[in-house]
Design a protein around this motif. Sequence first.
Motif, PDB file in Angstrom:
ATOM      1  N   LEU A  96      90.149 124.048  64.400  1.00 25.13           N
ATOM      2  CA  LEU A  96      88.739 123.818  64.676  1.00 25.13           C
ATOM      3  C   LEU A  96      88.269 124.722  65.817  1.00 25.13           C
ATOM      4  CD1 LEU A  96      86.573 121.631  63.776  1.00 25.13           C
ATOM      5  CD2 LEU A  96      86.995 120.624  66.003  1.00 25.13           C
ATOM      6  N   TYR A 119      86.216 125.920  68.987  1.00 24.74           N
ATOM      7  CA  TYR A 119      85.433 125.434  70.130  1.00 24.74           C
ATOM      8  C   TYR A 119      84.855 126.647  70.846  1.00 24.74           C
ATOM      9  CZ  TYR A 119      87.342 120.738  69.652  1.00 24.74           C
ATOM     10  OH  TYR A 119      87.654 119.498  69.190  1.00 24.74           O
ATOM     11  N   GLN A 151      82.510 121.856  70.597  1.00 22.86           N
ATOM     12  CA  GLN A 151      82.898 122.002  69.202  1.00 22.86           C
ATOM     13  C   GLN A 151      81.920 122.872  68.424  1.00 22.86           C
ATOM     14  OE1 GLN A 151      82.443 119.419  65.674  1.00 22.86           O
ATOM     15  NE2 GLN A 151      83.731 118.106  66.921  1.00 22.86           N
ATOM     16  N   SER A 181      81.040 118.209  63.882  1.00 19.84           N
ATOM     17  CA  SER A 181      81.584 117.112  63.080  1.00 19.84           C
ATOM     18  C   SER A 181      81.981 115.957  63.991  1.00 19.84           C
ATOM     19  CB  SER A 181      82.820 117.594  62.312  1.00 19.84           C
ATOM     20  OG  SER A 181      83.577 116.481  61.873  1.00 19.84           O
ATOM     21  N   SER A 212      84.180 113.784  63.301  1.00 19.24           N
ATOM     22  CA  SER A 212      85.581 113.414  63.115  1.00 19.24           C
ATOM     23  C   SER A 212      86.513 114.078  64.120  1.00 19.24           C
ATOM     24  CB  SER A 212      86.038 113.777  61.700  1.00 19.24           C
ATOM     25  OG  SER A 212      85.187 113.157  60.763  1.00 19.24           O
ATOM     26  N   PHE A 213      85.968 115.049  64.863  1.00 16.98           N
ATOM     27  CA  PHE A 213      86.804 115.769  65.829  1.00 16.98           C
ATOM     28  C   PHE A 213      86.239 115.592  67.234  1.00 16.98           C
ATOM     29  CE2 PHE A 213      87.228 118.070  61.834  1.00 16.98           C
ATOM     30  CZ  PHE A 213      88.598 118.236  61.732  1.00 16.98           C
ATOM     31  N   PHE A 264      94.607 120.689  64.177  1.00 17.81           N
ATOM     32  CA  PHE A 264      94.580 119.290  63.736  1.00 17.81           C
ATOM     33  C   PHE A 264      95.252 119.209  62.369  1.00 17.81           C
ATOM     34  CE2 PHE A 264      91.026 119.856  66.601  1.00 17.81           C
ATOM     35  CZ  PHE A 264      91.041 118.706  67.372  1.00 17.81           C
ATOM     36  N   VAL A 272      92.374 111.758  61.300  1.00 17.29           N
ATOM     37  CA  VAL A 272      92.504 113.127  61.808  1.00 17.29           C
ATOM     38  C   VAL A 272      93.470 113.095  62.998  1.00 17.29           C
ATOM     39  CG1 VAL A 272      91.296 115.043  62.923  1.00 17.29           C
ATOM     40  CG2 VAL A 272      90.179 113.774  61.087  1.00 17.29           C
ATOM     41  N   ASP A 307      95.447 115.065  66.105  1.00 15.10           N
ATOM     42  CA  ASP A 307      95.513 116.187  67.028  1.00 15.10           C
ATOM     43  C   ASP A 307      96.933 116.758  66.919  1.00 15.10           C
ATOM     44  OD1 ASP A 307      96.156 117.612  69.354  1.00 15.10           O
ATOM     45  OD2 ASP A 307      94.673 116.510  70.530  1.00 15.10           O
ATOM     46  N   VAL A 313      92.826 111.166  66.361  1.00 18.57           N
ATOM     47  CA  VAL A 313      91.627 111.303  67.199  1.00 18.57           C
ATOM     48  C   VAL A 313      90.455 110.530  66.607  1.00 18.57           C
ATOM     49  CG1 VAL A 313      92.242 113.520  68.215  1.00 18.57           C
ATOM     50  CG2 VAL A 313      90.998 113.486  66.064  1.00 18.57           C
ATOM     51  N   SER A 314      90.639 109.948  65.429  1.00 18.27           N
ATOM     52  CA  SER A 314      89.550 109.174  64.831  1.00 18.27           C
ATOM     53  C   SER A 314      90.158 107.950  64.168  1.00 18.27           C
ATOM     54  CB  SER A 314      88.806 110.018  63.802  1.00 18.27           C
ATOM     55  OG  SER A 314      89.682 110.353  62.747  1.00 18.27           O
ATOM     56  N   VAL A 365      85.576 115.630  56.463  1.00 16.88           N
ATOM     57  CA  VAL A 365      86.760 116.386  56.862  1.00 16.88           C
ATOM     58  C   VAL A 365      87.729 116.627  55.707  1.00 16.88           C
ATOM     59  CG1 VAL A 365      86.599 115.588  59.229  1.00 16.88           C
ATOM     60  CG2 VAL A 365      88.074 114.371  57.636  1.00 16.88           C
TER      61      VAL A 365
END
Length: 411
Positions: free
Chosen positions: A62, A64, A89, A93, A95-96, A163, A169, A171, A178-179, A186
């Motif tokens: 992902l 950033y 990010q 999203s 989800s992250f 991820f 999800v 890490d 993380v979710s 996702v």
Amino acid sequence: MKSSRLLIEHQCPQCGAPATLEETDHLFVCGFCKVKSFLQSRDFFRYVLPHKAPKGKSLVYLPYWRFKGCLFSCVSGGIRQKIVDVSHQGIGSRSFPVSLGLRSQTLKLRFVSPETEGHFLNPSLSYSEVLDLVERRFSASLPKPVFAQTFVGETLSQIYAPFYIEDKVYDAVLNRPVSSAAGEDVQHDHLPGGRPEWRIQFLPALCPHCGWDLDGQRDSLALNCKNCNSLWMAGKKGFTKVRFGAMQEDGTEVMYLPFYRIKAAVTGIGLDSYADLIQVANLPKVVQEEWKNRDFRFWSPAFKVRPLDLLRFARNLTLAQPENDFAPAFPEGEIYPVTLSIQEAVESLKINLASFVKPQRILFPKLQDIHIKARSFVLIYVPFHRRGNELSQPAFRLRLNKNLLNYARHL
Ligand SMILES: [Zn+2]
Ligand SMILES: [Zn+2]
């Protein structure tokens, strides 16, 4: 003022020897084979956080956006500055995690390359969109209206964090979810991306004119050739020659700091000549006829320095308008490296202008209609007297502590 420093694991492009770089590094000298190269990208650097996922997981990277710099804002009452050091990010999203948190500060990064395995997501938020978000966030506490605002000294880069997606999800650095549950957005097929096409470029640090080794420090943005007395900056198409000069001064306890002298077209306010400057800055001087023919030029530090000092240095030199003819040769003595790019100096011109216009009450509201277009620049080395940790330039009433200068190098 806290500021994070990224470390990057790297291999010498010539001999493969491992090395650790700092985010601010540009000139890489291999400790093993001694080959010098200049790190270069057509836009910004891209890094990847190394994953620690169990074998067999298919990784999603992902993006950033990361910025570091100073946000200057003109409000009634003066110019406010705020150090900004954030990651955000790039796909928007839920989800992250929205930011990288501390991950990038505790782990060594690597440069992205097409060989890095995994699914690299395309950012859907552009740099300027994220910049707007950051500007809005940091402006919330400012008194309104904000007459002008700009980021200066920014380090912009992209950091890809790994991820993997299962029921949740995960890490892939910490191997923790993380979710609570993986959202619709996702599922792999919904996330456009692929293998990265980017890689870091290395320019051999050789003088394009005479072939000699170019000199500089690890964070130098300009390299010099002592053989043919030339100065070079890396652009999109390799090194380009930079016009430069020095205010030569005798004595051993002298250090030369680099400044940009920028010729610019200013619209929205009359500022073409020294006579105009006297008026715009309301200087206590009687305009002399010949000053109407003396071109006005902006001055700006070509090195990273604390935000308050950046403004003060830019203002004092711009108001002084040194008019000497500068010898086009490197001065004898210690030369401080160029660590602030000309682009950043150009971006700061409006704030530079705002720092000396008078009265602010009348001229700040006009800032939004003032446009400044840089036309050309010369790099000028200005002598500073060194006494202990103190650097001073009496003619322009400038003073600087060496420790603070070192500290600012990593801003
Ligand atoms: Zn090497
Ligand atoms: Zn040369």
